[in-house]
Design a protein around this motif. Structure first.
Motif, PDB file in Angstrom:
ATOM      1  N   THR A 161     -14.243   5.060  -0.848  1.00 46.65           N
ATOM      2  CA  THR A 161     -12.325   4.884  -1.343  1.00 46.65           C
ATOM      3  C   THR A 161     -11.826   3.248  -0.826  1.00 46.65           C
ATOM      4  N   GLN A 162     -12.289   3.221   0.874  1.00 49.96           N
ATOM      5  CA  GLN A 162     -12.109   2.274   1.381  1.00 49.96           C
ATOM      6  C   GLN A 162     -13.049   0.309   0.856  1.00 49.96           C
ATOM      7  N   ASP A 210     -13.999   0.538  -1.982  1.00 47.17           N
ATOM      8  CA  ASP A 210     -13.712  -0.278  -3.744  1.00 47.17           C
ATOM      9  C   ASP A 210     -11.691  -0.895  -3.045  1.00 47.17           C
ATOM     10  N   LEU A 211     -11.335  -0.461  -1.897  1.00 45.24           N
ATOM     11  CA  LEU A 211     -10.229  -1.459  -2.207  1.00 45.24           C
ATOM     12  C   LEU A 211     -10.176  -2.296  -1.372  1.00 45.24           C
ATOM     13  N   ALA A 212     -11.056  -1.887  -0.335  1.00 45.81           N
ATOM     14  CA  ALA A 212     -10.894  -3.459   0.040  1.00 45.81           C
ATOM     15  C   ALA A 212     -11.623  -4.512  -0.539  1.00 45.81           C
ATOM     16  N   SER A 213     -12.650  -4.334  -1.068  1.00 45.67           N
ATOM     17  CA  SER A 213     -13.059  -4.667  -2.662  1.00 45.67           C
ATOM     18  C   SER A 213     -12.401  -5.812  -3.388  1.00 45.67           C
ATOM     19  N   LEU A 214     -10.710  -5.115  -2.612  1.00 45.10           N
ATOM     20  CA  LEU A 214      -9.962  -6.222  -4.569  1.00 45.10           C
ATOM     21  C   LEU A 214      -9.573  -7.153  -3.122  1.00 45.10           C
ATOM     22  N   ALA A 215      -9.223  -7.092  -2.592  1.00 45.71           N
ATOM     23  CA  ALA A 215      -9.040  -8.111  -1.442  1.00 45.71           C
ATOM     24  C   ALA A 215      -9.762  -9.828  -2.146  1.00 45.71           C
ATOM     25  N   GLY A 237     -14.193  -2.222   6.483  1.00 44.09           N
ATOM     26  CA  GLY A 237     -12.610  -2.455   5.268  1.00 44.09           C
ATOM     27  C   GLY A 237     -12.128  -3.353   5.681  1.00 44.09           C
TER      28      GLY A 237
END
Length: 259
Positions: free
Chosen positions: A57-58, A60-65, A180
Motif C-alpha cells: 500500500t505504501q 503504491d501511494l509513493a508511486s503516485l508522486a 515510501g
C-alpha cells in the motif's frame, strides 16, 4: 499510539492486533520496543502477510508522486488560447482593419509574443548556464580545505538521521518509517544515488522502496530498502556520502526478514 496489549491473555503476540502491526510498520514505536517485536513478527506468517500488504500500500501511494501529469483537455486548451488572443486584441487594437484582418493580426501578434517569450527564456538559460560554469571553474581553482583522505575537495558532511551500528544493527527497525520516503540526504539527488548503486554492482532495475539518511557509526550515510522477491524480506544497503562512480563506499549490506 494505539493499544499494544491486544492479543491472547492481554499480551503482545499472535493473534496480532492490526493496530499493533500498523504502529510497528509505521515506526511510531520506540526503537527498543520495535527491536523486541520485529523478531516475533518475522516468525509469524500471518503477521508477515499483513506487513507485506502495508508495504504494498505504501509503495503504491509513493508511486503516485512520480506519475506523469495528465495532458490538458483539448477543450480547456482552446479556451486558454482564445483568452490569450482576446487579451492580445485588447492591448493592440486596430480600428482601421476589417474584422477578418483584425482576427488574423491577433493570431500573428500572439504567435510573435510567444516567439519573443521563448527567445527571452533561451537567452536567460544561456546566461544561467554560463554563470554555473563560472562557479564550477572557481570552485575547482580554489585550494582544498578538507583533511579527509581520498576526497581533497569535499568536506565530510555531518551525519544525520537515526543512528545504526557499523554492521547495520538496528536498521531493521527503520523500515516502517523509510518505505515510501525519498530523502537523499548527503547524496542530494537520485542521479548521485544511481551512480552509487551502479558502483556497488546492484541491479538498477530493482528500484528502492525507501531512501533515507542514516548515521552509521558516526559516518554520514544514505540507506536504501530493496525488495528481494520474498515475502517480508528486504535488503538494506547503506552508502557513504563519498560514494560515486568507481567508489561504492558501502557502509553495510544486509538482508532482513524471512530467510
Amino acid at each position: 499510539m494505539t493499544d499494544e496489549s491486544r492479543g491472547i491473555g492481554g499480551t503482545v503476540g499472535p493473534p496480532w492486533s492490526v493496530d499493533v502491526l500498523a504502529d510497528l510498520h509505521a515506526g511510531v514505536l520506540d526503537e527498543a520496543r520495535a527491536a523486541e517485536l520485529w523478531p516475533l513478527v518475522d516468525a509469524d506468517p500471518e503477521a508477515r502477510e499483513i506487513l507485506a500488504a502495508l508495504d504494498a500500500t505504501q509503495a503504491d501511494l509513493a508511486s503516485l508522486a512520480h506519475a506523469p501529469a495528465p495532458r490538458m483537455p483539448a477543450e480547456f486548451a482552446a479556451r486558454l488560447d482564445a483568452a490569450l488572443a482576446a487579451e492580445a486584441a485588447a492591448r493592440f487594437p486596430d480600428a482601421g482593419q476589417t474584422a477578418s484582418a483584425s482576427q488574423d493580426a491577433q493570431v500573428v501578434d500572439l504567435a510573435a509574443a510567444r516567439r519573443k517569450r521563448n527567445k527571452r527564456l533561451g537567452w536567460a538559460a544561456g546566461v544561467l548556464t554560463a554563470a554555473a560554469a563560472a562557479v564550477v571553474a572557481v570552485t575547482v581553482a580554489l585550494p582544498s580545505t578538507s583533511q579527509q583522505t581520498g576526497t581533497p575537495n569535499v568536506a565530510a558532511p555531518a551525519p544525520t538521521g537515526p543512528s545504526v551500528g557499523n554492521d547495520g544493527a538496528g536498521a531493521q527497525a527503520l523500515i516502517g518509517k523509510a518505505v515510501g520516503v525519498r530523502d537523499f540526504g548527503p547524496l542530494q539527488n537520485e542521479d548521485r544515488l544511481d551512480a552509487c548503486i551502479a558502483a556497488a554492482g546492484l541491479d538498477p532495475k530493482v528500484r528502492p522502496e525507501g531512501i533515507r539518511p542514516v548515521n552509521v557509526g558516526g559516518k554520514a550515510g544514505v540507506m536504501i530498502i530493496l525488495t528481494t522477491g520474498k515475502l517480508a524480506q528486504f535488503r538494506l544497503v547503506a552508502f557513504g556520502a563519498d560514494c560515486g562512480p568507481g567508489n561504492p563506499a558501502v557502509l553495510f549490506d544486509k538482508v532482513v526478514g524471512e530467510k
